[in-house]
Design an enzyme around this catalytic site. Structure first.
Site: not given
Ligand code: FUB
Length: 462
Positions: A47, A221
């Site tokens: 991330d 998403e």
């Protein structure tokens, strides 16, 4: 502690080299130089959230625990680079413990700078409610330490992946969401907001059409990354799990309406999630993402990587594919000033830890381990090499090599025991035949077990 870390390092090295070889064979073009993606080799990272500040790129990541079989994440990490290839490890300046109200899930965050402070928005599980909430850490330094700005969630609706954006007029926004997409208008203090969370309509025109999932009709998403370029607002996001690709939408304003523009990074890389972060640095554009390319890597043991790219003339994104080569180096590295041992282009076998002298040091060094530092500008020539080292055993040697870990040996420093892993001493040795710009390898040798720790190094010029 040491033996637990030994198990971890040994397991990582022992079990994973077959998959490492497989990865490299698949990703590396024939004859390519040593891969520099993923950009962190000492732990699993995920991330990415890059931030450019004062001539450096700061990279904020999550940390997938070794051997994880879920998103088992307890802390966030910070790295920085002045050249996109040699990355300095700044350790973990924020963790679940920073947020007394959080119980788990140190997931995908984003850091932004405003008025002398760095604000790090993160999703965590709220112990009291059991739901995902967004917390905000704050620090006066890009490398922390960060403290909980509020002592409670900034906002909580069970959704994740915050991303902040400050528009040219000073209005700041926080976007987040999975399965929905939300924003709030942040106040100038960056830790409160005006109005309530607002849902961005997930229309197929705005976010593309997903096939065969009526509860999630669009491709959106998670993991929004919002920025503005040449008057156009971009929302880059992870699309259509699983596995995810990276898609994007554009708009003429920060809250839409959004128009879906297509794929940036196709599904690839051995992780069923992906997560984008994009910055401009030194005249180039850079796309950060994660994959499962490290030894032992996969969907829950991910690694952050970066590619350089150019926008198309009309402002659209090109297709960006994952590579093992990574981004080219911006400039060179100066060996005649102190360089941290944990400034690494590629580390083999080593790990890092907080140093008693401040910052981090390289540790868990065994015979044959090495550190690559890319594009080191020796100029007319170096005369000697010094390293700040410590050893609780009988030490070993630091071999100074050029070109590869088994390349030309230009000097060797012998390290004796210093009486402790954090008891630092400086060793110096002559070097010969070192000039021009070279990839520097510090290769460690000695007996069995851990040999020494490295805090920093520096050359003197001829
Ligand atoms: O890292 C945990 C979760 O996986 C992140 O919050 C999502 O973006 C996905 O990458």
């Amino acid at each position: 502690m040491r033996s637990a870390m030994f198990d971890r390092a040994a397991a990582r090295r022992g079990l994973a080299w077959m998959s490492a070889l497989l990865c490299l064979v698949v990703l590396m073009p024939a004859g390519a130089a040593r891969a520099d993606n993923p950009i962190v080799q000492t732990i699993y990272t995920a991330d990415p959230a890059p931030l450019v500040h004062n001539g450096r790129v700061y990279l904020y990541t999550g940390h997938d625990e070794d051997g994880s079989t879920y998103f088992t994440m307890r802390e966030w990490r910070v790295w920085s680079s002045a050249d996109m290839v040699n990355w300095t490890d700044h350790g973990s300046p924020m963790s679940l413990a920073t947020f007394s109200w959080a119980s788990a899930d140190a997931w995908a965050g984003h850091t932004i700078y405003r008025n002398g402070r760095f604000y790090w928005y993160v999703p965590v599980k709220n112990r009291a409610t059991g739901r995902m909430a967004i917390g905000v850490g704050v620090s006066e330094s890009p490398t922390g330490p960060f403290r909980d700005a509020l002592g409670r969630p900034l906002v909580e609706n069970g959704e994740i992946d915050p991303a902040a954006f400050i528009d040219d007029n000073g209005q700041a926004y926080l976007y987040w969401g999975n399965p929905n997409l939300w924003y709030v208008r942040l106040n100038a203090d960056m830790i409160s907001f005006s109005g309530g969370p607002t849902q961005i309509p997930l229309t197929t025109a705005g976010f593309g059409a997903r096939s065969g999932n009526t509860s999630r009709p669009t491709l959106y998403e998670e993991g929004p990354w919002v920025f503005k370029r040449n008057g156009v607002y971009y929302n880059v996001f992870a699309a259509e799990c699983c596995s995810e690709f990276i898609g994007y939408s554009t708009a003429s304003g920060p809250t839409g309406p959004w128009t879906y523009r297509g794929t940036i990074m196709p599904r690839q890389g051995g992780s069923f999630t992906n997560h984008a972060g994009i910055v401009d640095f030194n005249g180039g554009s850079y796309f950060f993402y994660h994959n499962g390319a490290l030894p032992g890597g996969g969907g829950f043991t991910r690694s952050v990587a970066v590619e350089k790219f150019s926008y198309n003339a009309d402002g659209s994104f090109p297709t960006i594919n994952m590579t093992s080569a990574g981004a080219p180096q911006v400039g060179t590295l100066n060996p005649y000033v102190r360089q941290e041992g944990e400034t690494i282009a590629w580390g083999s076998g080593v790990e890092t830890e907080p140093s008693s002298a401040g910052g981090m040091n390289v540790g868990w060094i065994e015979n044959g381990d090495s550190i690559k530092v890319k594009g080191v500008a020796f100029g007319a020539g170096a005369a000697s090499f010094s390293a700040r080292v410590a050893s609780a055993t009988s030490g070993g040697r630091v071999e100074v090599r050029l070109g590869s870990a088994t390349g030309t040996l230009v000097g060797t420093c012998t390290v004796s025991g210093t009486g402790g892993w954090q008891t630092w001493a400086t060793v110096t040795c002559p070097v010969n035949g070192v000039s021009g710009t070279q990839d520097l390898y510090l290769r460690f040798g000695g007996g069995s077990g851990y040999l020494l720790n490295l805090d920093w190094w520096q050359f003197t010029a001829r």
